[in-house]
Design a protein around this motif. Structure first.
Motif, mmCIF file in Angstrom:
data_model
loop_
_atom_site.group_PDB
_atom_site.id
_atom_site.type_symbol
_atom_site.label_atom_id
_atom_site.label_comp_id
_atom_site.label_asym_id
_atom_site.label_seq_id
_atom_site.Cartn_x
_atom_site.Cartn_y
_atom_site.Cartn_z
ATOM 1 N N ASN A 147 -46.012 54.317 -39.737
ATOM 2 C CA ASN A 147 -47.457 54.223 -39.636
ATOM 3 C C ASN A 147 -47.860 52.799 -39.260
ATOM 4 O O ASN A 147 -47.327 51.825 -39.789
ATOM 5 C CB ASN A 147 -48.118 54.601 -40.966
ATOM 6 C CG ASN A 147 -49.625 54.494 -40.916
ATOM 7 O OD1 ASN A 147 -50.294 55.376 -40.387
ATOM 8 N ND2 ASN A 147 -50.172 53.411 -41.452
ATOM 9 N N ILE A 160 -51.714 54.798 -35.545
ATOM 10 C CA ILE A 160 -50.851 55.908 -35.168
ATOM 11 C C ILE A 160 -49.867 56.180 -36.306
ATOM 12 O O ILE A 160 -49.385 55.246 -36.951
ATOM 13 C CB ILE A 160 -50.095 55.612 -33.850
ATOM 14 C CG1 ILE A 160 -49.252 56.819 -33.441
ATOM 15 C CG2 ILE A 160 -49.242 54.352 -33.978
ATOM 16 C CD1 ILE A 160 -48.641 56.664 -32.045
ATOM 17 N N THR A 161 -49.603 57.454 -36.549
ATOM 18 C CA THR A 161 -48.630 57.883 -37.562
ATOM 19 C C THR A 161 -47.669 58.870 -36.925
ATOM 20 O O THR A 161 -48.093 59.775 -36.192
ATOM 21 C CB THR A 161 -49.335 58.554 -38.757
ATOM 22 O OG1 THR A 161 -50.223 57.635 -39.376
ATOM 23 C CG2 THR A 161 -48.313 59.015 -39.787
ATOM 24 N N HIS A 162 -46.388 58.680 -37.182
ATOM 25 C CA HIS A 162 -45.387 59.610 -36.661
ATOM 26 C C HIS A 162 -44.463 60.066 -37.788
ATOM 27 O O HIS A 162 -44.034 59.262 -38.616
ATOM 28 C CB HIS A 162 -44.546 58.975 -35.554
ATOM 29 C CG HIS A 162 -43.511 59.906 -34.999
ATOM 30 N ND1 HIS A 162 -43.817 60.902 -34.104
ATOM 31 C CD2 HIS A 162 -42.182 60.030 -35.270
ATOM 32 C CE1 HIS A 162 -42.717 61.585 -33.813
ATOM 33 N NE2 HIS A 162 -41.719 61.083 -34.511
ATOM 34 N N THR A 164 -40.994 62.604 -38.392
ATOM 35 C CA THR A 164 -39.920 63.463 -37.910
ATOM 36 C C THR A 164 -39.215 64.075 -39.118
ATOM 37 O O THR A 164 -38.795 63.358 -40.017
ATOM 38 C CB THR A 164 -38.893 62.673 -37.075
ATOM 39 O OG1 THR A 164 -39.519 62.204 -35.875
ATOM 40 C CG2 THR A 164 -37.702 63.560 -36.696
ATOM 41 N N HIS A 184 -41.541 67.181 -34.960
ATOM 42 C CA HIS A 184 -42.096 65.854 -34.700
ATOM 43 C C HIS A 184 -43.620 65.975 -34.719
ATOM 44 O O HIS A 184 -44.187 66.839 -34.047
ATOM 45 C CB HIS A 184 -41.656 65.318 -33.337
ATOM 46 C CG HIS A 184 -40.178 65.236 -33.167
ATOM 47 N ND1 HIS A 184 -39.434 64.157 -33.605
ATOM 48 C CD2 HIS A 184 -39.301 66.112 -32.615
ATOM 49 C CE1 HIS A 184 -38.154 64.370 -33.319
ATOM 50 N NE2 HIS A 184 -38.055 65.539 -32.713
ATOM 51 N N THR A 186 -47.147 63.567 -34.368
ATOM 52 C CA THR A 186 -47.758 62.262 -34.100
ATOM 53 C C THR A 186 -49.271 62.389 -34.236
ATOM 54 O O THR A 186 -49.873 63.294 -33.659
ATOM 55 C CB THR A 186 -47.411 61.762 -32.684
ATOM 56 O OG1 THR A 186 -45.992 61.635 -32.571
ATOM 57 C CG2 THR A 186 -48.053 60.408 -32.431
ATOM 58 N N ARG A 200 -54.578 64.479 -32.264
ATOM 59 C CA ARG A 200 -53.180 64.822 -32.583
ATOM 60 C C ARG A 200 -52.435 65.166 -31.310
ATOM 61 O O ARG A 200 -52.897 65.943 -30.484
ATOM 62 C CB ARG A 200 -53.126 66.002 -33.570
ATOM 63 C CG ARG A 200 -53.802 65.683 -34.884
ATOM 64 C CD ARG A 200 -53.774 66.868 -35.832
ATOM 65 N NE ARG A 200 -54.508 66.581 -37.041
ATOM 66 C CZ ARG A 200 -54.004 66.000 -38.111
ATOM 67 N NH1 ARG A 200 -52.739 65.638 -38.133
ATOM 68 N NH2 ARG A 200 -54.746 65.763 -39.174
#
Length: 201
Positions: A147, A160-162, A164, A184, A186, A200
């Motif tokens: 993040n 932005i947040t990702h 997995t 995944h 994002t 999103r």
């Protein structure tokens, strides 16, 4: 210092012993360690849980936390469905006899650019046999999270947040809970004092 943050109510206090406890210790100005243990002597369903964690604080803005937990559990089988309830299969009474598992996690956070930029990341691995509060949806999975957010001005910030997630399921039950083998996600966001918009990808 001893902090008890676990509670379990048995139907018969004379037949079942259940207890839990946690200890935290601060070492100097930068290190904090903790450990906790839980035990439930349930009829035919004994349960044990032990965890340990450590937090290293480099500054008020930067810290890293690592944790490890192990559980051991036995519970009787019941009905289970792998197709959304269309059919239900009865499990063997001892299908989960002496199930064991572990959970590992590492997370860190920091701030930069006069606190305008905040960055955090984490890694968690939960083995299929691990059982603890809130672990049902994460059993048998590996998860990476990152993040980053930036404060544009006093009213607006963006980031932005990702995430997995990868399934480590080794049984039909664990696979049914995991739903997918790998995902995944994002999330790009903008926040204001009065409004919030999410995009999103």
């Amino acid at each position: 210092m001893l902090i008890v943050d676990y509670e379990y109510e048995a139907t018969s206090l004379l037949e079942r012993d259940s207890f839990g406890g946690r200890v935290d210790k601060t070492i100097g100005d930068h290190v904090k360690v903790g450990a906790q243990a839980v035990q439930e002597d349930r009829d035919d369903d004994p349960y044990r849980l032990g965890t340990a964690d450590m937090t290293l604080t480099a500054s008020e803005k930067t810290s890293v936390t690592a944790s490890y937990g192990e559980s051991r559990e036995t519970f009787q089988g019941g009905g289970v469905s792998y197709d959304g309830g269309v059919t239900v299969t009865s499990q063997d009474p001892d299908f989960n006899d002496d199930s064991r598992g572990a959970s590992y996690s590492v997370s860190g956070k920091t701030a930069a650019l006069d606190d305008k930029m905040n960055v955090s990341a984490s890694y968690t691995k939960t083995e299929p046999g691990y059982s603890a509060l809130g672990s049902l949806t994460t059993q048998g999975s590996e998860q990476y999270t990152g993040n980053a957010s930036y404060k544009v001005n006093g009213n607006v910030s963006a980031g932005i947040t990702h995430v997995t997630t990868e399934s480590l399921a080794d049984s039909e039950v664990a696979q049914a809970v995991a739903v997918v083998n790998r995902s995944h996600t994002t999330n790009i966001f903008t926040e204001g004092k009065k409004d919030k918009w999410d995009g999103r990808l």
